[in-house]
Motif scaffolding. Structure first.
Motif, PDB file in Angstrom:
ATOM      1  N   HIS A 319      18.770 -42.401 -60.689  1.00 27.11           N
ATOM      2  CA  HIS A 319      17.616 -41.491 -60.694  1.00 27.11           C
ATOM      3  C   HIS A 319      17.342 -40.865 -59.331  1.00 27.11           C
ATOM      4  O   HIS A 319      16.549 -39.927 -59.251  1.00 27.11           O
ATOM      5  CB  HIS A 319      16.371 -42.237 -61.167  1.00 27.11           C
ATOM      6  N   SER A 320      17.933 -41.380 -58.270  1.00 28.48           N
ATOM      7  CA  SER A 320      17.611 -40.876 -56.934  1.00 28.48           C
ATOM      8  C   SER A 320      18.615 -39.856 -56.414  1.00 28.48           C
ATOM      9  O   SER A 320      18.260 -38.998 -55.602  1.00 28.48           O
ATOM     10  CB  SER A 320      17.508 -42.042 -55.947  1.00 28.48           C
ATOM     11  N   ILE A 321      19.866 -39.914 -56.888  1.00 26.89           N
ATOM     12  CA  ILE A 321      20.861 -38.959 -56.385  1.00 26.89           C
ATOM     13  C   ILE A 321      20.504 -37.548 -56.857  1.00 26.89           C
ATOM     14  O   ILE A 321      20.260 -37.309 -58.033  1.00 26.89           O
ATOM     15  CB  ILE A 321      22.299 -39.355 -56.834  1.00 26.89           C
ATOM     16  N   GLY A 322      20.407 -36.627 -55.941  1.00 24.46           N
ATOM     17  CA  GLY A 322      20.007 -35.260 -56.267  1.00 24.46           C
ATOM     18  C   GLY A 322      18.509 -35.060 -56.325  1.00 24.46           C
ATOM     19  O   GLY A 322      18.033 -33.919 -56.274  1.00 24.46           O
ATOM     20  N   ALA A 323      17.745 -36.150 -56.424  1.00 23.84           N
ATOM     21  CA  ALA A 323      16.289 -36.035 -56.566  1.00 23.84           C
ATOM     22  C   ALA A 323      15.534 -36.424 -55.302  1.00 23.84           C
ATOM     23  O   ALA A 323      14.351 -36.129 -55.190  1.00 23.84           O
ATOM     24  CB  ALA A 323      15.810 -36.904 -57.734  1.00 23.84           C
ATOM     25  N   LEU A 324      16.195 -37.099 -54.368  1.00 27.28           N
ATOM     26  CA  LEU A 324      15.539 -37.543 -53.138  1.00 27.28           C
ATOM     27  C   LEU A 324      16.342 -37.084 -51.929  1.00 27.28           C
ATOM     28  O   LEU A 324      17.550 -36.861 -52.011  1.00 27.28           O
ATOM     29  CB  LEU A 324      15.415 -39.068 -53.105  1.00 27.28           C
ATOM     30  N   GLY A 325      15.651 -36.999 -50.803  1.00 24.33           N
ATOM     31  CA  GLY A 325      16.315 -36.660 -49.554  1.00 24.33           C
ATOM     32  C   GLY A 325      16.290 -35.176 -49.265  1.00 24.33           C
ATOM     33  O   GLY A 325      16.312 -34.355 -50.188  1.00 24.33           O
ATOM     34  N   PRO A 326      16.272 -34.795 -47.985  1.00 32.72           N
ATOM     35  CA  PRO A 326      16.252 -33.372 -47.619  1.00 32.72           C
ATOM     36  C   PRO A 326      17.498 -32.620 -48.077  1.00 32.72           C
ATOM     37  O   PRO A 326      17.446 -31.404 -48.298  1.00 32.72           O
ATOM     38  CB  PRO A 326      16.138 -33.400 -46.090  1.00 32.72           C
ATOM     39  N   ARG A 327      18.629 -33.329 -48.248  1.00 39.05           N
ATOM     40  CA  ARG A 327      19.865 -32.686 -48.716  1.00 39.05           C
ATOM     41  C   ARG A 327      20.200 -33.094 -50.154  1.00 39.05           C
ATOM     42  O   ARG A 327      21.294 -32.788 -50.645  1.00 39.05           O
ATOM     43  CB  ARG A 327      21.026 -33.054 -47.792  1.00 39.05           C
ATOM     44  N   GLY A 328      19.291 -33.814 -50.802  1.00 42.24           N
ATOM     45  CA  GLY A 328      19.499 -34.220 -52.191  1.00 42.24           C
ATOM     46  C   GLY A 328      20.554 -35.294 -52.357  1.00 42.24           C
ATOM     47  O   GLY A 328      21.112 -35.438 -53.446  1.00 42.24           O
ATOM     48  N   ARG A 329      20.804 -36.087 -51.324  1.00 39.60           N
ATOM     49  CA  ARG A 329      21.880 -37.079 -51.386  1.00 39.60           C
ATOM     50  C   ARG A 329      21.356 -38.496 -51.613  1.00 39.60           C
ATOM     51  O   ARG A 329      21.987 -39.467 -51.221  1.00 39.60           O
ATOM     52  CB  ARG A 329      22.739 -36.987 -50.123  1.00 39.60           C
ATOM     53  N   GLY A 330      20.201 -38.568 -52.243  1.00 35.53           N
ATOM     54  CA  GLY A 330      19.709 -39.850 -52.708  1.00 35.53           C
ATOM     55  C   GLY A 330      18.848 -40.590 -51.714  1.00 35.53           C
ATOM     56  O   GLY A 330      18.403 -40.057 -50.693  1.00 35.53           O
ATOM     57  N   VAL A 331      18.621 -41.878 -52.018  1.00 37.95           N
ATOM     58  CA  VAL A 331      17.697 -42.683 -51.236  1.00 37.95           C
ATOM     59  C   VAL A 331      18.232 -42.964 -49.836  1.00 37.95           C
ATOM     60  O   VAL A 331      17.453 -43.152 -48.895  1.00 37.95           O
ATOM     61  CB  VAL A 331      17.392 -43.994 -52.008  1.00 37.95           C
ATOM     62  N   VAL A 332      19.547 -42.979 -49.652  1.00 42.87           N
ATOM     63  CA  VAL A 332      20.129 -43.146 -48.306  1.00 42.87           C
ATOM     64  C   VAL A 332      19.753 -41.953 -47.429  1.00 42.87           C
ATOM     65  O   VAL A 332      19.362 -42.099 -46.273  1.00 42.87           O
ATOM     66  CB  VAL A 332      21.661 -43.301 -48.396  1.00 42.87           C
ATOM     67  N   ASP A 333      19.838 -40.753 -48.000  1.00 48.07           N
ATOM     68  CA  ASP A 333      19.452 -39.541 -47.291  1.00 48.07           C
ATOM     69  C   ASP A 333      17.941 -39.501 -47.073  1.00 48.07           C
ATOM     70  O   ASP A 333      17.461 -39.028 -46.039  1.00 48.07           O
ATOM     71  CB  ASP A 333      19.913 -38.327 -48.110  1.00 48.07           C
ATOM     72  N   THR A 393      30.384 -27.693 -60.012  1.00 50.66           N
ATOM     73  CA  THR A 393      29.614 -26.482 -59.701  1.00 50.66           C
ATOM     74  C   THR A 393      28.209 -26.821 -59.228  1.00 50.66           C
ATOM     75  O   THR A 393      27.721 -26.267 -58.234  1.00 50.66           O
ATOM     76  CB  THR A 393      29.545 -25.566 -60.932  1.00 50.66           C
ATOM     77  N   SER A 394      27.527 -27.747 -59.930  1.00 46.88           N
ATOM     78  CA  SER A 394      26.167 -28.105 -59.535  1.00 46.88           C
ATOM     79  C   SER A 394      26.148 -28.830 -58.193  1.00 46.88           C
ATOM     80  O   SER A 394      25.239 -28.620 -57.376  1.00 46.88           O
ATOM     81  CB  SER A 394      25.517 -28.963 -60.621  1.00 46.88           C
ATOM     82  N   MET A 395      27.157 -29.660 -57.925  1.00 43.78           N
ATOM     83  CA  MET A 395      27.207 -30.384 -56.652  1.00 43.78           C
ATOM     84  C   MET A 395      27.449 -29.429 -55.493  1.00 43.78           C
ATOM     85  O   MET A 395      26.833 -29.560 -54.420  1.00 43.78           O
ATOM     86  CB  MET A 395      28.295 -31.459 -56.698  1.00 43.78           C
ATOM     87  N   LYS A 396      28.328 -28.468 -55.681  1.00 47.51           N
ATOM     88  CA  LYS A 396      28.555 -27.462 -54.633  1.00 47.51           C
ATOM     89  C   LYS A 396      27.297 -26.638 -54.387  1.00 47.51           C
ATOM     90  O   LYS A 396      27.012 -26.233 -53.253  1.00 47.51           O
ATOM     91  CB  LYS A 396      29.722 -26.553 -55.019  1.00 47.51           C
ATOM     92  N   CYS A 397      26.537 -26.403 -55.460  1.00 49.37           N
ATOM     93  CA  CYS A 397      25.280 -25.663 -55.334  1.00 49.37           C
ATOM     94  C   CYS A 397      24.289 -26.453 -54.485  1.00 49.37           C
ATOM     95  O   CYS A 397      23.624 -25.894 -53.605  1.00 49.37           O
ATOM     96  CB  CYS A 397      24.703 -25.380 -56.723  1.00 49.37           C
ATOM     97  N   ILE A 398      24.190 -27.766 -54.724  1.00 50.51           N
ATOM     98  CA  ILE A 398      23.283 -28.611 -53.941  1.00 50.51           C
ATOM     99  C   ILE A 398      23.725 -28.654 -52.479  1.00 50.51           C
ATOM    100  O   ILE A 398      22.896 -28.618 -51.561  1.00 50.51           O
ATOM    101  CB  ILE A 398      23.237 -30.041 -54.529  1.00 50.51           C
ATOM    102  N   MET A 399      25.030 -28.696 -52.249  1.00 46.93           N
ATOM    103  CA  MET A 399      25.561 -28.770 -50.887  1.00 46.93           C
ATOM    104  C   MET A 399      25.535 -27.426 -50.175  1.00 46.93           C
ATOM    105  O   MET A 399      25.796 -27.350 -48.965  1.00 46.93           O
ATOM    106  CB  MET A 399      27.000 -29.299 -50.929  1.00 46.93           C
ATOM    107  N   GLY A 400      25.278 -26.354 -50.918  1.00 47.33           N
ATOM    108  CA  GLY A 400      25.264 -25.018 -50.328  1.00 47.33           C
ATOM    109  C   GLY A 400      26.632 -24.411 -50.167  1.00 47.33           C
ATOM    110  O   GLY A 400      26.804 -23.403 -49.462  1.00 47.33           O
ATOM    111  N   GLU A 401      27.653 -24.992 -50.820  1.00 48.42           N
ATOM    112  CA  GLU A 401      29.021 -24.490 -50.707  1.00 48.42           C
ATOM    113  C   GLU A 401      29.332 -23.389 -51.717  1.00 48.42           C
ATOM    114  O   GLU A 401      30.466 -22.933 -51.796  1.00 48.42           O
ATOM    115  CB  GLU A 401      30.013 -25.645 -50.875  1.00 48.42           C
TER     116      GLU A 401
END
Length: 533
Positions: A319-333, A393-401
């Motif tokens: 539930h945290s990957i993509g939903a948390l962190g300034p870069r959307g990389r989860g609770v570690v981010d 595609t969605s992961m590249k979108c989150i990463m800005g690639e």
């Protein structure tokens, strides 16, 4: 005053304050979570409600045994009455007599993408929720507050949908084989390299099912003679994986570092039961966001304990990957930590990425070992190509690639929506659980009767919600759970909040109406007595 005792007290006070200061230094920002205890009166009334339902349940079971009431559940035929029972009749007591009363609030069929709004198929029940019939009507534009569509990628238009469609035309919808045989395609390897970069780890491996990612990989890592320390609120997939491993399992209180450290200390001192040999491995199992509580794991403290006692850490970021962190990389981010401090990073693609499946990330040696020994890798069919493309595609979108700022805009929108929604509910006096930054928002209902009533009343007002009760929650902590999405507009959230208020007022008005009716009956009775006199 004894001076020795005074010095000892001061020394302990200093040690305690320094320990508290060292803990606070682990967090770069304020960590706020709230879990209000159930009021005593509400708890008593809730237990009374369940007690009354249980009594009537036994009465109805008695009538069913004597064929005075029809039983709709599966049962053995009369000619099989001497067989050992195939269906555990008593164990299904809760399903028969309690869950069936409010079953209409779950498994509602939809006929659209589960975006910010959705279309629901209307259904009715002729036999009190035992069976359902479709009326042919469709409830349109129902505001969706139940899907884990955190970043709004569950859509049938846009870049993700276009690339997935192109991938389907090229690769088909399935590979019909395992990764180790003929089911490995270039898209799988591309996704694994991309996921490793996204997570900041050496290597990663993807699986076709999120639940199996936990339940099949934990047994590959742990065995008899190993110790698993599991948070008491962990998901069923983690619990199943731990049990299948054959390792010893000990449970610590949710997010309670004193409880976890005590178990770690005891494990180091006493070792295995009877033999007192050292444990082969000690693995700490936690989640990023707990989906029923909206709570975020205290990861900095857990990592500190893990390093102190030389244990391994398994982090489920479903539930945290993509939903948390300034870069959307989860609770570690979210906490600004080093991904290398987490030994096994697990997550799913079913939520923020609008797809299906899961992943394991970590050191290359770990991933290579799982490729050979994980049942989910050896026996399970590999991920479908269009789903793989949707994730890429969605992961590249989150990463800005992808060359746009769409991913960052959605991350910011999700954070703003979460803060706004939680703040408004809190200001209106609702009791909500969890962390201030969690997009999972549990709103407490407590009583079992309110679960069904709340879900039905909200749907009447064109809002789709998820209501949860026992056994998914403690018996006195039934709740409605809302999942905030970046696709929700401010107007949608305001509509939902106003509807909450109206629904609660409606409940209060109904209860007040019952009180007024009872008072009128008393007045009428008194008037009759006066007339007779």
């Amino acid at each position: 005053v004894n001076p020795d005792l005074t010095q000892l007290y001061i020394r302990r006070l200093i040690q305690g304050s320094s320990h508290h200061a060292s803990r606070t230094l682990l967090y770069k920002k304020t960590f706020v979570e709230s879990f209000e205890e159930t009021p005593l009166l509400v708890a008593v009334l809730t237990y009374m409600g369940y007690g009354i339902l249980t009594i009537f349940g036994y009465l109805r079971d008695f009538l069913r045994d004597w064929k005075l009431e029809k039983c709709h559940l599966a049962r053995e035929r009369e000619e099989q009455k001497d067989f050992v029972p195939l269906y555990q009749d008593f164990e299904n007591f809760y399903t028969r007599n309690l869950y069936m009363r409010i079953r209409d609030n779950w498994n509602r069929p939809i006929r659209s993408v589960p975006g910010a709004k959705m279309d629901l198929v209307e259904r009715v029940t002729p036999d009190y929720n035992w069976t359902f019939e479709h009326t042919g009507k469709v409830l349109k534009d129902v505001i969706n507050m139940g899907s884990y569509n955190y970043l709004g990628f569950a859509e049938n238009t846009g870049t993700c949908a276009d690339t997935a469609s192109e991938c389907t035309e090229k690769y088909g919808v399935g590979v019909c084989s395992t990764r180790q045989e003929l089911g490995n395609i270039d898209k799988h390897e591309e996704l694994e390299k991309l996921a490793a970069r996204f997570l900041g780890v050496e290597s990663s491996m993807v699986f076709g099912m999120g639940f199996a990612t936990n339940s099949m990989n934990i047994p590959a890592l742990m065995e008899k003679g190993c110790l698993i320390l599991s948070d008491e609120l962990n998901h069923a997939s983690l619990v199943l994986g731990a049990r299948l491993s054959g390792a010893t399992i000990r449970v610590f209180k949710h997010n309670n570092m004193q409880s976890l450290e005590k178990l770690l200390r005891d494990a180091m001192v006493h070792g295995q039961p009877r033999t007192h040999r050292p444990w082969k491995k000690i693995l700490i199992l936690v989640e990023g966001i707990y989906s029923m509580e909206g709570s975020i794991v205290r990861l900095p403290e857990i990592i500190a304990l893990k390093k102190k006692y030389k244990a391994y850490l398994y982090l489920d970021e479903a539930h945290s990957i993509g939903a948390l962190g300034p870069r959307g990389r989860g609770v570690v981010d979210y906490f600004g930590l080093d991904p290398c401090d987490v030994d096994i990073m697990m997550g799913t693609f079913t939520k923020s990425f609008g797809a299906a499946g899961g992943y394991i990330g970590g050191k290359k040696e770990l991933v290579d070992y799982l490729r050979l020994h994980s049942h989910s890798a050896v026996y399970a069919t590999s991920m479908s190509p269009p789903i793989t493309q949707q994730i890429i595609t969605s992961m590249k979108c989150i990463m800005g690639e992808d060359g746009t700022t769409l991913g960052q805009e959605r991350l910011c929108q999700l954070s703003e929506n979460t803060t706004y929604f939680r703040r408004r509910l809190h200001e209106m006096g609702f009791i909500i659980y969890g962390n201030n930054d969690s997009p999972v928002v549990p709103l407490m209902l407590y009583m079992p009767a309110k679960i069904g009533a709340f879900g039905r009343e909200m749907l009447k007002r064109n809002i789709g919600t998820v209501v949860v009760g026992f056994p998914a929650t403690p018996i006195i902590e039934s709740r409605a759970r809302f999942c905030v999405s970046a696709a929700h507009t401010r107007e949608m959230l305001d509509t939902v909040i106003v509807t909450f208020h109206l629904t609660i007022l409606n409940f209060c008005a109904i209860s007040q109406l019952h009180v007024i009716k009872s008072e009128l009956r008393d007045i009428n009775l008194q008037l009759r007595v006066i007339k007779s006199i």
